[in-house]
Design a protein around this motif. Structure first.
Motif, PDB file in Angstrom:
ATOM      1  N   THR A  42      28.471  26.893   1.444  1.00 62.00           N
ATOM      2  CA  THR A  42      29.298  27.926   2.049  1.00 62.00           C
ATOM      3  C   THR A  42      29.153  27.883   3.556  1.00 62.00           C
ATOM      4  O   THR A  42      28.183  27.391   4.110  1.00 62.00           O
ATOM      5  N   VAL A  43      30.149  28.413   4.196  1.00 60.00           N
ATOM      6  CA  VAL A  43      30.232  28.323   5.645  1.00 60.00           C
ATOM      7  C   VAL A  43      29.749  29.610   6.266  1.00 60.00           C
ATOM      8  O   VAL A  43      30.198  30.684   5.886  1.00 60.00           O
ATOM      9  N   ASN A  44      28.868  29.508   7.222  1.00 61.72           N
ATOM     10  CA  ASN A  44      28.471  30.673   7.991  1.00 61.72           C
ATOM     11  C   ASN A  44      28.221  30.199   9.405  1.00 61.72           C
ATOM     12  O   ASN A  44      27.092  29.935   9.813  1.00 61.72           O
ATOM     13  N   ASN A  45      29.293  30.071  10.131  1.00 64.88           N
ATOM     14  CA  ASN A  45      29.231  29.431  11.439  1.00 64.88           C
ATOM     15  C   ASN A  45      28.915  30.486  12.474  1.00 64.88           C
ATOM     16  O   ASN A  45      29.806  31.044  13.114  1.00 64.88           O
ATOM     17  N   GLN A  46      27.634  30.762  12.643  1.00 67.77           N
ATOM     18  CA  GLN A  46      27.259  31.885  13.488  1.00 67.77           C
ATOM     19  C   GLN A  46      27.642  31.726  14.955  1.00 67.77           C
ATOM     20  O   GLN A  46      28.144  32.692  15.551  1.00 67.77           O
ATOM     21  N   ALA A  48      30.130  30.196  16.203  1.00 68.32           N
ATOM     22  CA  ALA A  48      31.579  30.396  16.312  1.00 68.32           C
ATOM     23  C   ALA A  48      31.921  31.861  16.157  1.00 68.32           C
ATOM     24  O   ALA A  48      32.803  32.390  16.858  1.00 68.32           O
ATOM     25  N   LEU A  49      31.216  32.531  15.236  1.00 69.26           N
ATOM     26  CA  LEU A  49      31.478  33.950  15.026  1.00 69.26           C
ATOM     27  C   LEU A  49      31.210  34.726  16.311  1.00 69.26           C
ATOM     28  O   LEU A  49      31.998  35.598  16.718  1.00 69.26           O
ATOM     29  N   ILE A  50      30.119  34.390  16.926  1.00 67.72           N
ATOM     30  CA  ILE A  50      29.750  35.118  18.138  1.00 67.72           C
ATOM     31  C   ILE A  50      30.759  34.834  19.253  1.00 67.72           C
ATOM     32  O   ILE A  50      31.161  35.731  20.000  1.00 67.72           O
ATOM     33  N   TYR A  53      33.943  36.691  18.561  1.00 67.29           N
ATOM     34  CA  TYR A  53      33.745  38.109  18.778  1.00 67.29           C
ATOM     35  C   TYR A  53      33.811  38.445  20.268  1.00 67.29           C
ATOM     36  O   TYR A  53      34.457  39.413  20.678  1.00 67.29           O
ATOM     37  N   PHE A  56      37.561  38.370  21.573  1.00 68.78           N
ATOM     38  CA  PHE A  56      38.618  39.335  21.289  1.00 68.78           C
ATOM     39  C   PHE A  56      38.176  40.784  21.380  1.00 68.78           C
ATOM     40  O   PHE A  56      38.990  41.687  21.214  1.00 68.78           O
TER      41      PHE A  56
ATOM     42  N   ASP B 177      25.544  45.882  12.570  1.00 64.76           N
ATOM     43  CA  ASP B 177      25.007  45.246  13.770  1.00 64.76           C
ATOM     44  C   ASP B 177      24.018  44.153  13.446  1.00 64.76           C
ATOM     45  O   ASP B 177      23.461  43.548  14.355  1.00 64.76           O
ATOM     46  N   PRO B 180      26.230  38.419  12.584  1.00 62.21           N
ATOM     47  CA  PRO B 180      27.430  38.212  13.421  1.00 62.21           C
ATOM     48  C   PRO B 180      28.739  38.418  12.674  1.00 62.21           C
ATOM     49  O   PRO B 180      29.723  38.901  13.258  1.00 62.21           O
ATOM     50  N   HIS B 181      28.776  38.059  11.417  1.00 61.27           N
ATOM     51  CA  HIS B 181      30.049  38.269  10.729  1.00 61.27           C
ATOM     52  C   HIS B 181      30.341  39.746  10.534  1.00 61.27           C
ATOM     53  O   HIS B 181      31.493  40.178  10.588  1.00 61.27           O
ATOM     54  N   THR B 183      29.417  42.056  12.669  1.00 59.61           N
ATOM     55  CA  THR B 183      29.811  42.543  13.996  1.00 59.61           C
ATOM     56  C   THR B 183      31.280  42.246  14.253  1.00 59.61           C
ATOM     57  O   THR B 183      32.005  43.080  14.811  1.00 59.61           O
ATOM     58  N   LEU B 184      31.692  41.067  13.843  1.00 59.01           N
ATOM     59  CA  LEU B 184      33.094  40.717  14.018  1.00 59.01           C
ATOM     60  C   LEU B 184      33.992  41.627  13.198  1.00 59.01           C
ATOM     61  O   LEU B 184      35.037  42.098  13.669  1.00 59.01           O
ATOM     62  N   LYS B 186      33.307  44.636  12.303  1.00 60.97           N
ATOM     63  CA  LYS B 186      33.293  45.968  12.898  1.00 60.97           C
ATOM     64  C   LYS B 186      34.293  46.048  14.041  1.00 60.97           C
ATOM     65  O   LYS B 186      35.061  47.023  14.156  1.00 60.97           O
ATOM     66  N   GLU B 187      34.312  45.003  14.871  1.00 57.70           N
ATOM     67  CA  GLU B 187      35.241  45.022  15.993  1.00 57.70           C
ATOM     68  C   GLU B 187      36.679  44.996  15.492  1.00 57.70           C
ATOM     69  O   GLU B 187      37.557  45.677  16.032  1.00 57.70           O
ATOM     70  N   LEU B 188      36.898  44.232  14.457  1.00 62.46           N
ATOM     71  CA  LEU B 188      38.250  44.151  13.881  1.00 62.46           C
ATOM     72  C   LEU B 188      38.684  45.508  13.339  1.00 62.46           C
ATOM     73  O   LEU B 188      39.808  45.962  13.571  1.00 62.46           O
ATOM     74  N   ILE B 263      36.498  34.578   6.628  1.00 59.77           N
ATOM     75  CA  ILE B 263      36.939  34.930   7.976  1.00 59.77           C
ATOM     76  C   ILE B 263      37.478  33.658   8.618  1.00 59.77           C
ATOM     77  O   ILE B 263      36.817  32.605   8.589  1.00 59.77           O
ATOM     78  N   VAL B 273      35.503  30.377   9.394  1.00 59.67           N
ATOM     79  CA  VAL B 273      34.307  30.585  10.181  1.00 59.67           C
ATOM     80  C   VAL B 273      33.214  31.202   9.321  1.00 59.67           C
ATOM     81  O   VAL B 273      32.030  31.061   9.582  1.00 59.67           O
ATOM     82  N   PHE B 274      33.620  31.926   8.284  1.00 60.08           N
ATOM     83  CA  PHE B 274      32.635  32.542   7.408  1.00 60.08           C
ATOM     84  C   PHE B 274      33.207  32.587   6.009  1.00 60.08           C
ATOM     85  O   PHE B 274      34.388  32.889   5.815  1.00 60.08           O
ATOM     86  N   GLU B 275      32.336  32.277   5.063  1.00 60.57           N
ATOM     87  CA  GLU B 275      32.749  32.357   3.666  1.00 60.57           C
ATOM     88  C   GLU B 275      31.681  33.123   2.919  1.00 60.57           C
ATOM     89  O   GLU B 275      30.492  32.855   3.075  1.00 60.57           O
ATOM     90  N   ASN B 276      32.099  34.053   2.154  1.00 58.12           N
ATOM     91  CA  ASN B 276      31.131  34.891   1.443  1.00 58.12           C
ATOM     92  C   ASN B 276      30.630  34.153   0.209  1.00 58.12           C
ATOM     93  O   ASN B 276      31.405  33.849  -0.692  1.00 58.12           O
TER      94      ASN B 276
END
Lengths: 303, 328
Positions: A42-46, A48-50, A53, A56, B177, B180-181, B183-184, B186-188, B263, B273-276
């Protein structure tokens, strides 16, 4: 393991799931040799996420623009399926956020509370709120009705029990009273035969032996003279008729002036001699007349 | 247009509006936070999901509903797909439900047409599963969520009420908080669900709270009305005592649970960017359920077949002294 993945551009692989190719022979050698491990990456590209964030997000706005409140403590639930606890936790989070929000809003100078006379379109229509209110009322009414019904049921049961008990008590009391009266009369008669001075006392209170004996001699039994012994008010007539006609009636030629009849003083009522009856008082007219008659009575002379 | 006009006219500081002292506000616009949300649904939406969409539209005064007609949906012809200018016009003019589930790029153009910079798209699959897309439309991130446990505002157990279009307080869990996912997300949520100040249809007071909480790796959404009861003023020596106000909350609704699926880097597409890892598609859940039931049936069938084989194998040879041989 992570070193191998640097070959891939930016993706980070979750540590739990390993690709099958990377495993050594030694790792698979156990009892479950045929077990194929999961190949899910699974992907968790921290990074990139940061980065996204930061791109935007809204920068440097006063709080009143977004009005977001983050709770001080994270929400920890032991069991997600326990509805009550979960909703309570959400409620508390919202409550603390509302309070904090109010403080911040007041600090920013914006009015928070809606005044009571401010009428505007609401999110739910008035008819809907009426339905809600009606449902609440119905609910409370049904609860009350159920309570009332249960209470009545219990009362009825209780009342029935009480009624039965009371009836029984009354019957018993009636029987007891009759017994006592009978005994008292019998005792009084017995007392008159011997001493004759116990009439000031009312119905005797102690039952003792008499009750036992009395219960066996309910209505039958005769006094010394042979007359029926229930000569109180109600049964006086009964007693009289019984003595005249009962048990085949009186024999016509029975002995009348026997030793027994001479010794019987049941007709004697000392209360009559005690006064209280105007007829027999000392200075009354009729008593004086009778006195004169008695005094002037000489054998052979009629006045 | 309106903002430029006001800027040219020369703004007057109106009461109640917070003007930053240090002049961070370059545009000197009342609405610093400018957000508009486009709400759309795909075909096959059922009543509960439609009511959810309507409820959200009532709660968000800065939203615009993409109008949809039930029976009048037009499938996008393939030839026109490549022409990006024509398609949004076609869709917007025909007032159709979005049928192209796989061509979500059209949504970006639709949002641009409606002057929106956010989009909430309700995608329904098999007339059962509701997926919600939240996107920042030009090029921002987007997230696909699976929505479950929907309770709409119409339910009579939700007794609260609030002004239509009043601004709300957004309450987030601390857990937002931690990673990172989150946090994203939350902002969304802040940008999509938060009502910008000065939005045209917004009302002045603040009388409800939207909460987003994280439990069981899912996001739980609740909406509460804030009720304030003023306690009796304590008469006494301290004449300056403020009225102590008791705050209570009553649920208005709607309420639902969101499960993050993916995401994406871009709007309605782009790199994941994120997969659960914990997400199991509802189809899989149903299939597993059916498989469990099937296992029982299959086991029974296998047992019957096995018995048949056993009976066939265990045939004994006929005895020499059997009746048939003796009296043949």
């Amino acid at each position: 393991m992570l070193d191998d993945d640097e070959a891939f551009s930016e993706e980070e692989v979750q540590e739990e799931d390993v690709a099958l190719e990377d495993l050594d022979e030694s790792d698979i050698e156990g009892e479950d040799e045929d077990l194929v491990t999961e190949q899910r990456i699974t992907v968790n590209n921290q990074p990139a996420l940061i980065r996204i964030y930061n791109d935007f997000k809204l920068k440097s706005l006063p709080w009143i623009e977004t009005m977001t409140v983050t709770s001080a403590e994270p929400l920890v639930l032991k069991d997600v399926h326990n509805d009550l606890e979960r909703e309570l936790a959400f409620y508390q989070q919202a409550l603390s956020a509302a309070k904090e929000g109010r403080e911040k809003t007041k600090a920013a100078g914006v009015q928070f509370s809606r005044p009571d006379d401010y009428f505007a379109e609401m999110v739910k229509s008035d008819e809907h709120m009426e339905k809600v209110r009606q449902r609440l009322l119905d609910e409370t009414a049904s609860i009350k009705a159920a309570e009332e019904a249960r209470r009545q049921r219990d009362l009825k049961k209780f009342g029935k029990k009480v009624q039965v008990e009371k009836l029984q008590a009354r019957q018993k009391q009636k029987a007891d009273e009759l017994e006592k009266i009978k005994l008292m009369k019998r005792k009084r008669k017995g007392a008159d035969d011997m001493t004759g001075g116990e009439d000031e006392f009312d119905i005797s209170l102690d039952d003792g032996d008499d009750s036992k004996r009395g219960s066996k001699r309910a209505k039958g039994g005769k006094d010394a003279k042979g007359n029926a012994s229930y000569r109180d008010g109600k049964n006086f007539n009964r007693a009289r008729k019984d003595s005249k006609y009962g048990f085949g009636g009186k024999k016509r030629f029975a002995k009348s002036n026997t030793a027994e009849s001479a010794a019987d003083i049941s007709d004697f009522n000392p209360r009559k001699n005690k006064g209280g009856f105007n007829k027999w008082s000392e200075n009354s007219q009729s008593s004086q007349r009778e006195k004169q008659a008695r005094q002037s009575e000489t054998p052979g002379i009629k006045g | 247009m309106a903002t430029i006009f006001k800027a040219a006219k020369g703004r007057k500081p109106t009461a109640g509006h917070d003007q930053d002292a240090n002049g961070d506000v370059e545009m000197k616009d009342k609405r610093i936070n400018k957000q508009r949300v486009l709400m759309l649904s795909s075909r096959g939406i059922n009543f509960r999901q439609r009511h959810l969409m309507t409820d959200l539209e009532a709660l968000l005064p800065h939203s615009k509903k993409g109008i949809s007609k039930r029976h009048n949906s037009i499938a996008l012809p393939h030839s026109i797909h490549n022409d990006s200018l024509v398609t949004p016009l076609l869709i917007a003019s025909s007032d159709a439900k979005l049928d192209a589930k796989s061509k979500l790029g059209v949504l970006n153009e639709l949002a641009d047409l409606n002057n929106c910079n956010n989009c909430i798209f309700f995608e329904v699959r098999k007339r059962q599963d509701l997926y919600m897309w939240l996107a920042k439309t030009p090029n921002g991130p987007s997230v696909k969520l699976h929505v479950q446990n929907i309770h709409t505002m119409d339910e009579l157990k939700m007794t609260g009420n609030c002004l239509k279009g009043s601004r709300h307080i957004l309450s987030f869990d601390q857990t937002f908080d931690t990673a990172p996912h989150w946090t994203l997300m939350k902002e969304l949520f802040t940008q999509v669900f938060g009502v910008p100040r000065g939005s045209r249809r917004s009302k002045p007071f603040i009388d409800h709270v939207l909460t987003f909480s994280i439990a069981d790796n899912r996001i739980w959404f609740r909406n509460y009305q804030v009720i304030e009861k003023e306690l009796v003023k304590t008469a006494g020596a301290a004449g300056k005592d403020k009225d102590r106000e008791e705050t209570a909350l009553v649920e208005i609704g709607p309420r639902f649970v969101m499960n993050v699926i993916r995401i994406f880097d871009g709007s309605f597409g782009g790199a994941t960017v994120f997969e659960n890892p914990e997400f199991v598609s509802p189809n899989m859940v149903r299939a597993a359920h059916r498989r469990d039931k099937a296992v029982k049936y299959q086991a029974r069938n296998a047992a019957i077949a096995g018995r048949k084989m056993k009976l066939e194998e265990s045939v004994i040879e006929e005895d020499e002294l059997s009746t048939r041989k003796v009296f043949a």
